[in-house]
Design an enzyme around this catalytic site. Structure first.
Site, PDB file in Angstrom:
ATOM      1  N   HIS A  23       0.970  -1.227   0.104  1.00  0.00           N
ATOM      2  CA  HIS A  23       0.212  -0.022  -0.232  1.00  0.00           C
ATOM      3  C   HIS A  23       0.641   1.424  -0.069  1.00  0.00           C
ATOM      4  CE1 HIS A  23      -0.047  -0.197   4.470  1.00  0.00           C
ATOM      5  NE2 HIS A  23      -0.404  -0.997   4.672  1.00  0.00           N
ATOM      6  N   HIS A  77      -5.003  -8.473  14.870  1.00  0.00           N
ATOM      7  CA  HIS A  77      -5.375  -7.953  13.897  1.00  0.00           C
ATOM      8  C   HIS A  77      -6.023  -8.186  12.712  1.00  0.00           C
ATOM      9  CE1 HIS A  77      -4.565  -3.965  11.572  1.00  0.00           C
ATOM     10  NE2 HIS A  77      -2.958  -4.296  10.992  1.00  0.00           N
ATOM     11  N   GLU A  79      -6.278  -6.870   9.538  1.00  0.00           N
ATOM     12  CA  GLU A  79      -5.804  -5.896   8.086  1.00  0.00           C
ATOM     13  C   GLU A  79      -5.304  -7.314   7.341  1.00  0.00           C
ATOM     14  OE1 GLU A  79      -2.817  -3.133   8.645  1.00  0.00           O
ATOM     15  OE2 GLU A  79      -2.799  -2.410   5.920  1.00  0.00           O
ATOM     16  N   ASP A  81      -3.181  -8.290   5.353  1.00  0.00           N
ATOM     17  CA  ASP A  81      -1.921  -8.874   4.909  1.00  0.00           C
ATOM     18  C   ASP A  81      -2.182 -10.183   6.428  1.00  0.00           C
ATOM     19  OD1 ASP A  81      -2.031  -6.683   6.969  1.00  0.00           O
ATOM     20  OD2 ASP A  81       0.023  -6.606   6.814  1.00  0.00           O
ATOM     21  N   HIS A 144      -1.937  -1.407  15.081  1.00  0.00           N
ATOM     22  CA  HIS A 144      -1.459  -0.028  14.146  1.00  0.00           C
ATOM     23  C   HIS A 144      -2.751   0.035  13.163  1.00  0.00           C
ATOM     24  CE1 HIS A 144      -1.822  -0.372   9.696  1.00  0.00           C
ATOM     25  NE2 HIS A 144      -1.206   0.201   9.286  1.00  0.00           N
ATOM     26  N   ASP A 163       1.858  -5.680  14.476  1.00  0.00           N
ATOM     27  CA  ASP A 163       2.501  -4.960  13.794  1.00  0.00           C
ATOM     28  C   ASP A 163       4.270  -4.405  14.694  1.00  0.00           C
ATOM     29  OD1 ASP A 163       1.608  -5.268  11.045  1.00  0.00           O
ATOM     30  OD2 ASP A 163      -0.065  -3.536  11.428  1.00  0.00           O
ATOM     31  N   TYR A 191       9.692   0.791   8.909  1.00  0.00           N
ATOM     32  CA  TYR A 191       9.219  -0.101   8.776  1.00  0.00           C
ATOM     33  C   TYR A 191       7.835   0.814  10.406  1.00  0.00           C
ATOM     34  CZ  TYR A 191       5.212  -2.851   9.853  1.00  0.00           C
ATOM     35  OH  TYR A 191       3.659  -3.766   9.901  1.00  0.00           O
ATOM     36  N   HIS A 222       5.842  -9.553  11.827  1.00  0.00           N
ATOM     37  CA  HIS A 222       6.656  -8.939   9.411  1.00  0.00           C
ATOM     38  C   HIS A 222       8.179  -9.521  10.425  1.00  0.00           C
ATOM     39  CE1 HIS A 222       2.388  -7.272   7.904  1.00  0.00           C
ATOM     40  NE2 HIS A 222       3.186  -6.841   8.091  1.00  0.00           N
TER      41      HIS A 222
END
Ligand code: FEO
Length: 398
Positions: A23, A77, A79, A81, A144, A163, A191, A222
């Site tokens: 993104h 989370h 999101e 990903d 996040h 994250d 990051y 990550h």
């Protein structure tokens, strides 16, 4: 291929070697989507992966246990990903309960058909026994997304940090002591700057809560897992959370016929002195990802643009829009730029600096048509002033 990270706890995530755009984050080292399997009386999966990597996740799990044996899937989370593989994973692991907080459930319900899912909703302080180990949950809103949560395993002194503390770095290595530390901290800084910077206050709260935990390993969602350099990354986060300034002047510019470039070079030259780092970046030669990383700890910024149609140049406008959204704090600086028959570039830059909350130290430095020696001398002097200011800011914050 899975990897055991502690006795009975395995990395089972996915490697995305060639993703180069996350993104708009320029991931020139790729990315990983970390998921973890805890073998216990009740097996638990900590997060899933991005949907295209679901087969990799299930294969890695199957190297350790029958996926159908997983009792809980912790969703830290929502999101995509981390959670876009969840529907397909639940199609295979049909009896699993999804453990998440209320906000996460709301987002999962918006993204997916969850009518047949079984949820167990948790909040900060709640625990879930797996048998020999316990999962303890910590809501970390805006680190996040609003739903973000971390999961702690006290018996293993292990924090699954989602994250937080992550990096976009795809490598066959899994641990911080298996790669170059300076490079790892740079990737973690990149990051932080591009994903987490707007939420510094929430990061500070998270660090305060995490400081009460006995942590021997931090496993983010990550990149590399922290086991040897935990103090380095925690101290770095403490600094980044408040945009702690370094004695550094960032000169950022776009230029049409090189006059603004010459001004930028003179400002950079003026800012170059012992004890101060000067960094000069041409916006069309650098990614927003790099620029955001450099601005995180820069005490001072000089931002310049030629005038195009009574505005700043479009690449600079895009970069400043991006940086403004990341909400860096505590900067001082000034605008500069050249113009011809009509002004507007440097003035538009200054307006953006003010909108970002930058302490503007002087009126825009302007050069008409072609920079004169007097103009260039003025730019060098401005660079010297910024270096002095950077030293003063740094001294006041240490
Ligand atoms: Fe890695 Fe906010 O997702």
């Amino acid at each position: 291929m899975h990897r055991q990270i502690l006795d009975g706890i395995h990395w089972v995530g996915a490697l995305d070697w060639n993703v180069r755009d996350f993104h708009s984050y320029h991931t020139d080292r790729g990315a990983t989507y970390n998921a973890y399997l805890i073998q216990d009386e009740a097996n638990a999966l900590i997060d899933t992966v991005k949907a295209p990597f679901k087969a990799s996740l299930l294969r890695n799990i199957a190297e350790v246990v029958d996926p159908a044996s997983i009792r809980y899937i912790i969703c830290n989370h929502a999101e995509p990903d981390h959670a876009s593989a969840l529907p397909d994973v639940l199609a295979v692991i049909q009896n699993a309960t999804v453990v998440c907080n209320e906000k996460c459930r709301g987002i999962l319900e918006a993204y997916h058909d969850t009518a047949k899912w079984t949820f167990h909703i948790v909040k900060t302080g709640d625990t879930l026994s797996l048998g020999r180990r316990t999962l303890s949950f910590l809501d970390t809103p805006m680190v996040h997304w609003p739903d973000s949560m971390m999961t702690y395993v006290p018996e293993a002194r292990l924090l699954f940090s989602m994250d937080g503390f992550g990096q976009h770095w795809c490598t066959s290595q899994r641990f911080d002591d298996e790669v170059d530390l300076r490079q790892l901290l740079w990737e973690a800084k990149t990051y932080y700057a591009n994903i987490v910077m707007p939420y510094g206050k929430q990061v500070s709260k998270t660090l305060e809560a995490a400081s009460k935990l006995d942590i021997g390993m931090i496993a983010p969602s990550h990149g590399l897992i922290w086991r040897r350099h935990i103090a380095d990354i925690v101290q770095s986060y403490q600094a980044w959370a408040v945009c702690k300034p370094a004695a550094k002047v960032l000169v950022l510019y776009d230029s049409m016929w090189e006059n603004t470039k010459h001004m930028a070079e003179a400002i950079t030259e003026g800012a170059t002195r012992e004890g101060v780092e000067a960094v000069s970046l041409f916006v069309r030669g650098n990614t927003g990802t790099r620029i955001a990383t450099e601005i995180l700890d820069a005490a001072c910024v000089a931002v310049g643009s030629s005038t195009l149609n009574q505005q700043m140049m479009p690449a600079m406008a895009g970069i400043l829009n991006y940086i403004k959204g990341l909400r860096p704090v505590g900067k001082a600086g000034l605008a500069f730029g050249s113009f011809g028959w009509g002004r507007g570039g440097a003035e538009a830059v200054q307006a953006e600096l003010e909108a970002m909350g930058v302490e503007v130290l002087a009126d825009p430095i302007r050069s008409k048509w072609r920079s004169t020696d007097v103009d260039i001398d003025g730019c060098r002097e401005a660079g010297r002033m910024l270096a002095e200011k950077a030293l003063a800011i740094t001294a006041a914050t240490t």
